[in-house]
Design a protein around this motif. Structure first.
Motif, PDB file in Angstrom:
ATOM      1  N   LYS A 109     -36.484  18.535 -29.379  1.00 34.96           N
ATOM      2  CA  LYS A 109     -36.693  17.830 -28.110  1.00 34.96           C
ATOM      3  C   LYS A 109     -36.129  16.415 -28.160  1.00 34.96           C
ATOM      4  O   LYS A 109     -35.618  15.895 -27.158  1.00 34.96           O
ATOM      5  N   SER A 110     -36.223  15.775 -29.321  1.00 30.71           N
ATOM      6  CA  SER A 110     -35.680  14.423 -29.456  1.00 30.71           C
ATOM      7  C   SER A 110     -34.187  14.413 -29.184  1.00 30.71           C
ATOM      8  O   SER A 110     -33.670  13.563 -28.445  1.00 30.71           O
ATOM      9  N   MET A 111     -33.477  15.359 -29.779  1.00 27.35           N
ATOM     10  CA  MET A 111     -32.028  15.398 -29.586  1.00 27.35           C
ATOM     11  C   MET A 111     -31.650  15.917 -28.199  1.00 27.35           C
ATOM     12  O   MET A 111     -30.659  15.482 -27.607  1.00 27.35           O
ATOM     13  N   GLU A 112     -32.467  16.803 -27.655  1.00 27.08           N
ATOM     14  CA  GLU A 112     -32.218  17.240 -26.273  1.00 27.08           C
ATOM     15  C   GLU A 112     -32.383  16.061 -25.313  1.00 27.08           C
ATOM     16  O   GLU A 112     -31.605  15.899 -24.363  1.00 27.08           O
ATOM     17  N   PHE A 113     -33.378  15.234 -25.579  1.00 24.23           N
ATOM     18  CA  PHE A 113     -33.613  14.067 -24.737  1.00 24.23           C
ATOM     19  C   PHE A 113     -32.427  13.104 -24.787  1.00 24.23           C
ATOM     20  O   PHE A 113     -32.016  12.556 -23.769  1.00 24.23           O
ATOM     21  N   VAL A 114     -31.860  12.913 -25.981  1.00 25.73           N
ATOM     22  CA  VAL A 114     -30.774  11.948 -26.133  1.00 25.73           C
ATOM     23  C   VAL A 114     -29.447  12.489 -25.599  1.00 25.73           C
ATOM     24  O   VAL A 114     -28.749  11.813 -24.844  1.00 25.73           O
ATOM     25  N   VAL A 115     -29.070  13.716 -25.981  1.00 30.21           N
ATOM     26  CA  VAL A 115     -27.717  14.200 -25.656  1.00 30.21           C
ATOM     27  C   VAL A 115     -27.696  15.372 -24.690  1.00 30.21           C
ATOM     28  O   VAL A 115     -26.628  15.890 -24.377  1.00 30.21           O
ATOM     29  N   GLY A 116     -28.859  15.796 -24.199  1.00 31.06           N
ATOM     30  CA  GLY A 116     -28.937  17.013 -23.388  1.00 31.06           C
ATOM     31  C   GLY A 116     -28.152  16.979 -22.096  1.00 31.06           C
ATOM     32  O   GLY A 116     -27.891  18.033 -21.500  1.00 31.06           O
ATOM     33  N   ARG A 117     -27.760  15.811 -21.645  1.00 33.61           N
ATOM     34  CA  ARG A 117     -26.943  15.709 -20.439  1.00 33.61           C
ATOM     35  C   ARG A 117     -25.595  15.045 -20.723  1.00 33.61           C
ATOM     36  O   ARG A 117     -24.953  14.517 -19.818  1.00 33.61           O
ATOM     37  N   ASP A 176     -29.214   4.459 -16.322  1.00 32.13           N
ATOM     38  CA  ASP A 176     -28.650   5.755 -16.703  1.00 32.13           C
ATOM     39  C   ASP A 176     -28.188   5.652 -18.141  1.00 32.13           C
ATOM     40  O   ASP A 176     -27.418   4.738 -18.492  1.00 32.13           O
ATOM     41  N   PHE A 177     -28.643   6.579 -18.981  1.00 31.40           N
ATOM     42  CA  PHE A 177     -28.233   6.565 -20.377  1.00 31.40           C
ATOM     43  C   PHE A 177     -27.808   7.960 -20.788  1.00 31.40           C
ATOM     44  O   PHE A 177     -28.614   8.890 -20.799  1.00 31.40           O
ATOM     45  N   LEU A 178     -26.529   8.109 -21.081  1.00 28.19           N
ATOM     46  CA  LEU A 178     -25.947   9.392 -21.472  1.00 28.19           C
ATOM     47  C   LEU A 178     -26.314  10.488 -20.479  1.00 28.19           C
ATOM     48  O   LEU A 178     -26.678  11.602 -20.853  1.00 28.19           O
ATOM     49  N   GLY A 179     -26.219  10.156 -19.197  1.00 28.46           N
ATOM     50  CA  GLY A 179     -26.427  11.138 -18.139  1.00 28.46           C
ATOM     51  C   GLY A 179     -27.851  11.328 -17.693  1.00 28.46           C
ATOM     52  O   GLY A 179     -28.114  12.097 -16.768  1.00 28.46           O
ATOM     53  N   ARG A 180     -28.802  10.636 -18.329  1.00 26.51           N
ATOM     54  CA  ARG A 180     -30.207  10.796 -17.959  1.00 26.51           C
ATOM     55  C   ARG A 180     -30.743   9.480 -17.397  1.00 26.51           C
ATOM     56  O   ARG A 180     -30.482   8.410 -17.944  1.00 26.51           O
ATOM     57  N   ARG A 181     -31.508   9.576 -16.319  1.00 29.76           N
ATOM     58  CA  ARG A 181     -32.136   8.399 -15.726  1.00 29.76           C
ATOM     59  C   ARG A 181     -33.430   8.122 -16.471  1.00 29.76           C
ATOM     60  O   ARG A 181     -34.317   8.976 -16.556  1.00 29.76           O
ATOM     61  N   VAL A 182     -33.541   6.915 -17.048  1.00 32.93           N
ATOM     62  CA  VAL A 182     -34.709   6.576 -17.853  1.00 32.93           C
ATOM     63  C   VAL A 182     -35.219   5.188 -17.482  1.00 32.93           C
ATOM     64  O   VAL A 182     -34.519   4.382 -16.861  1.00 32.93           O
ATOM     65  N   LYS A 183     -36.455   4.921 -17.905  1.00 31.31           N
ATOM     66  CA  LYS A 183     -37.063   3.601 -17.750  1.00 31.31           C
ATOM     67  C   LYS A 183     -37.138   2.937 -19.112  1.00 31.31           C
ATOM     68  O   LYS A 183     -37.523   3.577 -20.099  1.00 31.31           O
ATOM     69  N   ALA A 185     -27.011  -0.604 -21.194  1.00 29.27           N
ATOM     70  CA  ALA A 185     -26.998   0.822 -21.531  1.00 29.27           C
ATOM     71  C   ALA A 185     -25.578   1.308 -21.787  1.00 29.27           C
ATOM     72  O   ALA A 185     -25.314   2.031 -22.760  1.00 29.27           O
ATOM     73  N   ASP A 186     -24.653   0.907 -20.938  1.00 28.05           N
ATOM     74  CA  ASP A 186     -23.265   1.350 -21.083  1.00 28.05           C
ATOM     75  C   ASP A 186     -22.633   0.824 -22.366  1.00 28.05           C
ATOM     76  O   ASP A 186     -21.784   1.488 -22.977  1.00 28.05           O
ATOM     77  N   ALA A 187     -23.032  -0.379 -22.782  1.00 27.28           N
ATOM     78  CA  ALA A 187     -22.483  -0.948 -24.017  1.00 27.28           C
ATOM     79  C   ALA A 187     -22.943  -0.166 -25.247  1.00 27.28           C
ATOM     80  O   ALA A 187     -22.167   0.065 -26.185  1.00 27.28           O
ATOM     81  N   HIS A 188     -24.201   0.259 -25.244  1.00 21.44           N
ATOM     82  CA  HIS A 188     -24.749   0.952 -26.414  1.00 21.44           C
ATOM     83  C   HIS A 188     -24.448   2.449 -26.433  1.00 21.44           C
ATOM     84  O   HIS A 188     -24.458   3.064 -27.514  1.00 21.44           O
ATOM     85  N   ALA A 189     -24.197   3.051 -25.283  1.00 17.85           N
ATOM     86  CA  ALA A 189     -24.083   4.504 -25.192  1.00 17.85           C
ATOM     87  C   ALA A 189     -23.054   5.113 -26.147  1.00 17.85           C
ATOM     88  O   ALA A 189     -23.353   6.124 -26.800  1.00 17.85           O
ATOM     89  N   PRO A 190     -21.827   4.572 -26.269  1.00 22.98           N
ATOM     90  CA  PRO A 190     -20.860   5.222 -27.163  1.00 22.98           C
ATOM     91  C   PRO A 190     -21.327   5.296 -28.617  1.00 22.98           C
ATOM     92  O   PRO A 190     -21.112   6.319 -29.294  1.00 22.98           O
ATOM     93  N   ALA A 191     -21.960   4.249 -29.119  1.00 21.63           N
ATOM     94  CA  ALA A 191     -22.427   4.259 -30.506  1.00 21.63           C
ATOM     95  C   ALA A 191     -23.556   5.270 -30.698  1.00 21.63           C
ATOM     96  O   ALA A 191     -23.616   5.959 -31.729  1.00 21.63           O
ATOM     97  N   ILE A 192     -24.454   5.362 -29.725  1.00 19.01           N
ATOM     98  CA  ILE A 192     -25.548   6.340 -29.820  1.00 19.01           C
ATOM     99  C   ILE A 192     -24.998   7.755 -29.723  1.00 19.01           C
ATOM    100  O   ILE A 192     -25.414   8.649 -30.465  1.00 19.01           O
ATOM    101  N   LEU A 193     -24.046   7.977 -28.818  1.00 13.72           N
ATOM    102  CA  LEU A 193     -23.467   9.310 -28.665  1.00 13.72           C
ATOM    103  C   LEU A 193     -22.723   9.737 -29.922  1.00 13.72           C
ATOM    104  O   LEU A 193     -22.744  10.906 -30.300  1.00 13.72           O
ATOM    105  N   ALA A 194     -22.080   8.794 -30.587  1.00 10.52           N
ATOM    106  CA  ALA A 194     -21.341   9.116 -31.807  1.00 10.52           C
ATOM    107  C   ALA A 194     -22.268   9.457 -32.967  1.00 10.52           C
ATOM    108  O   ALA A 194     -21.887  10.209 -33.877  1.00 10.52           O
TER     109      ALA A 194
END
Length: 318
Positions: free
Chosen positions: A70-78, A221-228, A282-291
């Protein structure tokens, strides 16, 4: 608040060696929670055992396995990596084990390679202080000491429990060790009621360390998911004109190690409201998290999905 007042406020927070005594634990726990024991055991053996335990738990512990999935689905699932959830979940348990191991080997994270130092220097040159914005990603316990060695000294607000009576058992020893690691190369202070000190530090033209992967109410928006997420960095930046310098971790293929990179500053005048600046963060950090998504610590304790149905699915409380 002038420089002298800021320094006086910081002195209220005792260093780890002056905090309340640690709880009593059994011999085995006491040995594991001792850096000297980890110095005797070679790092390859320590990390090898950590990996073996993580792989065993993946096979045998259904609860941990489901949490990892679930952790990884939450991060990259979208994201573009949504089809890799199971493989990433297995590596997530390994990275979690490595992060626990390196906590007791702080000498391994005291000299992480750092690049982009010109970015925080340029941000601070404006005279309004600067916010070093990071995520709990990779071996982040080595972040403050590593950037301090290249001339970027951080003042970081951390959880109040680091300065309080420790939790019973091993958890108390782990929290104390975590606090010690964070305090290397940085001035740490309690986030509880710390807003005046944060503002004083910025007015004194210093680097303030703040994360954005904490619970909050400002959406992005973070990696396709709307979060707070936590809004402190964005709101402080806009209020005081302080640039935000994103700090990311890059995988270098070695357990407990990473490369630290400062990204170009985000200037508040270019993002005139909290929502826009939060999204820029969010946009600045997203590529490093996705990688390197498997190296993000405890995603299900971080951002909360903005959609209530999604929040329930991932186990977030109302």
């Amino acid at each position: 608040m002038d420089d002298a007042a800021v320094d006086a406020q910081l002195e209220r927070f005792k260093p780890p060696e002056q905090l309340p005594p640690l709880p009593k634990v059994g011999l085995g726990t006491r040995l594991y929670a001792d850096e000297r024991v980890h110095r005797v055991v070679p790092a390859p053996i320590g990390f090898g055992l950590a990996r073996a335990r993580a792989e065993y738990l993946w096979r045998r512990n259904e609860g941990l396995r489901d949490n990892a999935l679930k952790s990884m689905e939450f991060v990259v699932g979208r994201s573009s990596r949504k089809h890799e959830v199971e493989a990433l979940a297995q590596r997530y348990l390994v990275q979690t084990a490595y992060r626990s191991e390196v906590l007791w080997r702080p000498w391994l994270t005291g000299n992480l390679p750092v690049s982009g130092v010109e970015h925080p220097q340029a941000a601070l040159a404006r005279g309004n202080g600067a916010i070093l914005n990071f995520m709990h990603h990779g071996p982040y316990v080595g972040l403050t000491v590593s950037v301090d060695k290249v001339g970027v000294h951080a003042y970081a607000a951390i959880a109040p429990f680091y300065f309080e009576e420790p939790t019973p058992g091993f958890a108390g020893h782990r929290d104390r060790q975590h606090g010690k690691c964070l305090a290397r190369g940085a001035h740490t202070f309690s986030a509880a009621g710390g807003f005046p000190l944060l503002t004083g530090l910025l007015k004194a033209n210093r680097f303030v360390g703040l994360n954005t992967d904490s619970p909050g109410t400002l959406e992005m928006d973070f990696l396709g998911r709307r979060v707070k997420a936590a809004s402190g960095a964005a709101k402080l930046s806009l209020k005081y004109g302080s640039p935000i310098v994103p700090v990311v971790a890059r995988d270098i293929g070695k357990p407990g190690r990473a490369k630290i990179e400062f990204l170009p500053p985000l200037y508040p005048e270019e993002h005139p409201d909290p929502e826009q600046l939060q999204q820029a963060i969010a946009d600045a950090h997203a590529p490093a998290i996705l990688a390197w998504p498997e190296a993000l610590e405890w995603p299900l304790d971080r951002w909360k999905p903005a959609d209530p149905e999604e929040a329930r699915y991932f186990g977030f409380e109302d």
